[in-house]
Design a protein around this motif. Structure first.
Motif, short mmCIF file in Angstrom:
data_model
loop_
_atom_site.label_atom_id
_atom_site.label_comp_id
_atom_site.label_asym_id
_atom_site.label_seq_id
_atom_site.Cartn_x
_atom_site.Cartn_y
_atom_site.Cartn_z
N ASP A 35 0.84 -1.21 0.00
CA ASP A 35 0.00 0.00 0.00
C ASP A 35 0.87 1.26 0.00
O ASP A 35 0.61 2.20 -0.76
CB ASP A 35 -0.93 0.03 1.22
N LEU A 36 1.91 1.25 0.84
CA LEU A 36 2.80 2.41 0.89
C LEU A 36 3.53 2.61 -0.43
O LEU A 36 3.67 3.74 -0.91
CB LEU A 36 3.83 2.25 2.03
N ASN A 37 3.98 1.52 -1.06
CA ASN A 37 4.64 1.62 -2.36
C ASN A 37 3.68 2.20 -3.41
O ASN A 37 4.06 3.03 -4.23
CB ASN A 37 5.16 0.25 -2.82
N ARG A 38 2.44 1.74 -3.39
CA ARG A 38 1.45 2.24 -4.34
C ARG A 38 1.18 3.73 -4.08
O ARG A 38 1.14 4.54 -5.01
CB ARG A 38 0.17 1.42 -4.22
N GLN A 39 1.04 4.09 -2.81
CA GLN A 39 0.80 5.50 -2.47
C GLN A 39 2.00 6.36 -2.87
O GLN A 39 1.84 7.47 -3.39
CB GLN A 39 0.52 5.65 -0.97
N PHE A 40 3.20 5.84 -2.63
CA PHE A 40 4.40 6.59 -3.00
C PHE A 40 4.47 6.76 -4.52
O PHE A 40 4.81 7.84 -5.01
CB PHE A 40 5.66 5.88 -2.48
N SER A 41 4.15 5.71 -5.26
CA SER A 41 4.15 5.82 -6.72
C SER A 41 3.13 6.85 -7.19
O SER A 41 3.42 7.65 -8.09
CB SER A 41 3.84 4.46 -7.35
#
Length: 126
Positions: A35-41
């Protein structure tokens, strides 16, 4: 040596429960990381888009400022050319009057000298 101790079924159940909790926590962490990776992207994409839009707007404003500056430079050059032309005309007129006045004064002196010469030569004066 001591005899090996074997775990009871209750102890094995407790260990299994703890392992299951850890695995569940690990799965939760993995999901949170995704989720954090997706939000960061998404955040990086949005920031990149905003920076590009700001760069385009800045380039447009700079272009407009350059256009206005070029227009002002042209207007100033025209004004300076008119002023320079006026100064040249004024200078030419002034020099013409100076030359004419000097010439007239010179001819006047020549005339006075000729008149004086004629008066003396022909006996009309002292």
């Amino acid at each position: 040596m001591t005899d090996p101790r074997y775990a009871t079924a209750e102890e094995v159940a407790v260990v299994r429960e703890r392992v299951a909790k850890m695995e569940g926590g690990h799965d939760n962490l993995r999901g949170d990381m995704q989720d954090l990776n997706r939000q960061f992207s998404d955040f990086r994409r949005d920031i990149t888009h905003e920076v590009q839009e700001n760069a385009i707007q800045t380039q447009q404003k700079i272009s407009e400022m350059n256009d206005r500056s070029s227009q002002r430079d042209g207007e100033i050059s025209e004004r300076l050319a008119r002023i320079e032309g006026g100064m040249k005309l004024t200078s030419w007129v002034t020099m013409t009057f100076i030359v004419l006045a000097t010439g007239l004064l010179g001819w006047g002196q020549i005339g006075d000298a000729a008149w004086s010469f004629c008066k003396r030569a022909f006996g009309y004066g002292p």
